[in-house]
Design a protein around this motif. Sequence first.
Motif, PDB file in Angstrom:
ATOM      1  N   GLN A 150      37.751  48.494  39.965  1.00 45.07           N
ATOM      2  CA  GLN A 150      38.022  47.365  39.096  1.00 45.07           C
ATOM      3  C   GLN A 150      36.764  46.520  38.892  1.00 45.07           C
ATOM      4  O   GLN A 150      36.541  45.983  37.788  1.00 45.07           O
ATOM      5  N   PHE A 151      35.944  46.423  39.910  1.00 47.35           N
ATOM      6  CA  PHE A 151      34.686  45.685  39.810  1.00 47.35           C
ATOM      7  C   PHE A 151      33.777  46.297  38.743  1.00 47.35           C
ATOM      8  O   PHE A 151      33.157  45.582  37.944  1.00 47.35           O
ATOM      9  N   PHE A 152      33.693  47.617  38.702  1.00 49.70           N
ATOM     10  CA  PHE A 152      32.896  48.284  37.667  1.00 49.70           C
ATOM     11  C   PHE A 152      33.508  48.073  36.285  1.00 49.70           C
ATOM     12  O   PHE A 152      32.784  47.820  35.307  1.00 49.70           O
ATOM     13  N   ARG A 153      34.804  48.171  36.187  1.00 48.40           N
ATOM     14  CA  ARG A 153      35.468  48.050  34.883  1.00 48.40           C
ATOM     15  C   ARG A 153      35.291  46.658  34.300  1.00 48.40           C
ATOM     16  O   ARG A 153      35.133  46.506  33.075  1.00 48.40           O
ATOM     17  N   GLU A 154      35.326  45.650  35.152  1.00 46.00           N
ATOM     18  CA  GLU A 154      35.130  44.290  34.664  1.00 46.00           C
ATOM     19  C   GLU A 154      33.730  44.072  34.102  1.00 46.00           C
ATOM     20  O   GLU A 154      33.507  43.140  33.323  1.00 46.00           O
ATOM     21  N   ASN A 155      32.807  44.924  34.506  1.00 41.41           N
ATOM     22  CA  ASN A 155      31.429  44.806  34.025  1.00 41.41           C
ATOM     23  C   ASN A 155      31.092  45.865  32.974  1.00 41.41           C
ATOM     24  O   ASN A 155      29.910  46.137  32.710  1.00 41.41           O
ATOM     25  N   GLY A 156      32.134  46.463  32.386  1.00 35.69           N
ATOM     26  CA  GLY A 156      31.925  47.377  31.264  1.00 35.69           C
ATOM     27  C   GLY A 156      31.620  48.811  31.624  1.00 35.69           C
ATOM     28  O   GLY A 156      31.122  49.561  30.774  1.00 35.69           O
ATOM     29  N   HIS A 157      31.911  49.236  32.838  1.00 31.09           N
ATOM     30  CA  HIS A 157      31.644  50.625  33.252  1.00 31.09           C
ATOM     31  C   HIS A 157      32.947  51.267  33.723  1.00 31.09           C
ATOM     32  O   HIS A 157      33.827  50.599  34.266  1.00 31.09           O
ATOM     33  N   SER A 158      33.041  52.578  33.511  1.00 30.88           N
ATOM     34  CA  SER A 158      34.286  53.290  33.821  1.00 30.88           C
ATOM     35  C   SER A 158      34.010  54.472  34.737  1.00 30.88           C
ATOM     36  O   SER A 158      33.888  55.627  34.280  1.00 30.88           O
ATOM     37  N   PRO A 159      33.914  54.226  36.037  1.00 34.99           N
ATOM     38  CA  PRO A 159      33.708  55.347  36.963  1.00 34.99           C
ATOM     39  C   PRO A 159      34.980  56.157  37.134  1.00 34.99           C
ATOM     40  O   PRO A 159      36.085  55.691  36.828  1.00 34.99           O
ATOM     41  N   GLY A 160      34.799  57.384  37.612  1.00 35.64           N
ATOM     42  CA  GLY A 160      35.949  58.225  37.909  1.00 35.64           C
ATOM     43  C   GLY A 160      36.432  57.960  39.331  1.00 35.64           C
ATOM     44  O   GLY A 160      37.095  56.963  39.605  1.00 35.64           O
ATOM     45  N   ILE A 161      36.078  58.853  40.227  1.00 36.66           N
ATOM     46  CA  ILE A 161      36.494  58.720  41.625  1.00 36.66           C
ATOM     47  C   ILE A 161      35.600  57.707  42.338  1.00 36.66           C
ATOM     48  O   ILE A 161      34.371  57.789  42.277  1.00 36.66           O
ATOM     49  N   CYS A 162      36.237  56.765  43.012  1.00 45.04           N
ATOM     50  CA  CYS A 162      35.529  55.778  43.833  1.00 45.04           C
ATOM     51  C   CYS A 162      36.029  55.879  45.272  1.00 45.04           C
ATOM     52  O   CYS A 162      37.157  56.313  45.519  1.00 45.04           O
ATOM     53  N   ASP A 163      35.187  55.457  46.185  1.00 45.77           N
ATOM     54  CA  ASP A 163      35.564  55.520  47.593  1.00 45.77           C
ATOM     55  C   ASP A 163      34.808  54.434  48.357  1.00 45.77           C
ATOM     56  O   ASP A 163      33.702  54.044  47.968  1.00 45.77           O
ATOM     57  N   THR A 164      35.421  53.934  49.429  1.00 44.49           N
ATOM     58  CA  THR A 164      34.774  52.972  50.313  1.00 44.49           C
ATOM     59  C   THR A 164      35.106  53.315  51.761  1.00 44.49           C
ATOM     60  O   THR A 164      36.014  54.102  52.027  1.00 44.49           O
ATOM     61  N   SER A 165      34.351  52.706  52.673  1.00 42.76           N
ATOM     62  CA  SER A 165      34.593  52.915  54.108  1.00 42.76           C
ATOM     63  C   SER A 165      35.437  51.794  54.682  1.00 42.76           C
ATOM     64  O   SER A 165      35.235  51.359  55.817  1.00 42.76           O
ATOM     65  N   ALA A 166      36.397  51.296  53.884  1.00 44.35           N
ATOM     66  CA  ALA A 166      37.226  50.163  54.299  1.00 44.35           C
ATOM     67  C   ALA A 166      38.090  50.484  55.506  1.00 44.35           C
ATOM     68  O   ALA A 166      38.497  49.572  56.238  1.00 44.35           O
ATOM     69  N   ALA A 167      38.392  51.753  55.734  1.00 42.31           N
ATOM     70  CA  ALA A 167      39.282  52.112  56.837  1.00 42.31           C
ATOM     71  C   ALA A 167      38.587  52.027  58.198  1.00 42.31           C
ATOM     72  O   ALA A 167      39.263  52.065  59.237  1.00 42.31           O
ATOM     73  N   ALA A 168      37.264  51.898  58.225  1.00 46.51           N
ATOM     74  CA  ALA A 168      36.539  51.835  59.497  1.00 46.51           C
ATOM     75  C   ALA A 168      36.898  50.552  60.241  1.00 46.51           C
ATOM     76  O   ALA A 168      37.048  49.491  59.648  1.00 46.51           O
ATOM     77  N   THR A 169      37.035  50.667  61.553  1.00 50.30           N
ATOM     78  CA  THR A 169      37.431  49.517  62.370  1.00 50.30           C
ATOM     79  C   THR A 169      36.287  48.953  63.208  1.00 50.30           C
ATOM     80  O   THR A 169      36.464  47.948  63.890  1.00 50.30           O
ATOM     81  N   HIS A 170      35.119  49.567  63.168  1.00 51.30           N
ATOM     82  CA  HIS A 170      33.992  49.060  63.953  1.00 51.30           C
ATOM     83  C   HIS A 170      32.686  49.581  63.359  1.00 51.30           C
ATOM     84  O   HIS A 170      32.666  50.620  62.686  1.00 51.30           O
ATOM     85  N   PRO A 171      31.583  48.875  63.581  1.00 42.37           N
ATOM     86  CA  PRO A 171      30.289  49.352  63.088  1.00 42.37           C
ATOM     87  C   PRO A 171      29.886  50.665  63.763  1.00 42.37           C
ATOM     88  O   PRO A 171      30.447  51.057  64.798  1.00 42.37           O
ATOM     89  N   LEU A 172      28.894  51.296  63.197  1.00 40.04           N
ATOM     90  CA  LEU A 172      28.434  52.578  63.715  1.00 40.04           C
ATOM     91  C   LEU A 172      27.283  52.395  64.703  1.00 40.04           C
ATOM     92  O   LEU A 172      26.592  51.374  64.696  1.00 40.04           O
ATOM     93  N   THR A 173      27.102  53.411  65.535  1.00 40.06           N
ATOM     94  CA  THR A 173      25.973  53.474  66.467  1.00 40.06           C
ATOM     95  C   THR A 173      25.245  54.794  66.235  1.00 40.06           C
ATOM     96  O   THR A 173      25.883  55.843  66.100  1.00 40.06           O
TER      97      THR A 173
END
Length: 316
Positions: free
Chosen positions: A223-246
């Motif tokens: 939605q962030f891309f669409r609001e700025n005039g761009h239309s991506p297909g598949i998007c993904d984030t690491s929102a499911a992570a519960t802790h930083p990486l080492t």
Amino acid sequence: FGSGARPPSRAALGLAAMANWMAMQQKGWKGGGKAPRIALGQQQQPQFQQQQQFQQQHQAFQPPAKRMRMEEPPAEEAEFDLLSTVGGEVRFADPAAAQQALQLSGSDFFGGIIGVELDPLSKDQTKVIVTGVPVGLDWGKLKEFFSVCGQVRFADLKKTCGTPIVGQANFETPEQASAALAMSGSIFRGHAVEMKLHKGCKEGTRLQILNLPPGLTWQELRQFFRENGHSPGICDTSAAATHPLTAEVRYDDPEHAQLAIETFHGSVLAGAEIQVTQDPTAPDGNKLRVTGIPPGLEWQDIKDVFAQCGTVAFVR
């Protein structure tokens, strides 16, 4: 009782008889013959003293169940982690209350400065997204805080690691991906987003997005891309992570490892502060331990950063 007779037990004689017997012993009577007469006052005085002593002992002793319960010390105030934050959402009964909640953006919330904006995916405009909530709070505090704006039907906090996350966006053509790169540096929910072409995509149609707000979903990113005039297909984030990486970073030269500690310890990587220390299990001093890495960052990204201090032999 006879000469040398053992004194009777209290259970057999009772307190009064025992007091009388002790008084006769004090008078010098050893048993046998007629016992001396004891004046009533003399007889009652030892008995009274023993009864008084018994009462004092009884008052001093109380069974555990009857002892006075000591007051517990007051509980210490809960401490919240102001260095780590999570996101949340609040849904109101009507859009007017949601609009009123936008005025709370920038407010102090248990020591943290929160951001509030309308959820772009909320069709009835009753849902707001809240960022910057200190870790350790529960949804009840969030609901209570926003109740001043109107009836709150739902409030929740996302379980995130509290550090910025990483996302990806795929486009149909390299031209579309290149055009979307112009969004790099824009502010999204208080985060200066960084975008670059993904090194793992040879076609040049995939973007890597760094420093995204914690807990951001793929729908919100699209939605962030669409609001700025761009239309991506598949998007993904690491929102499911519960802790930083080492990560483990190994150099060929121990001097390069020491230089990396001096250069990158406490620095910002993809929007998060990282800690770089020497791995105590490496006797030659060429292996480092890197903590606080944003979830979703790939090993190649870490290698490219640490290669600035020397040849990196291995990253895991």
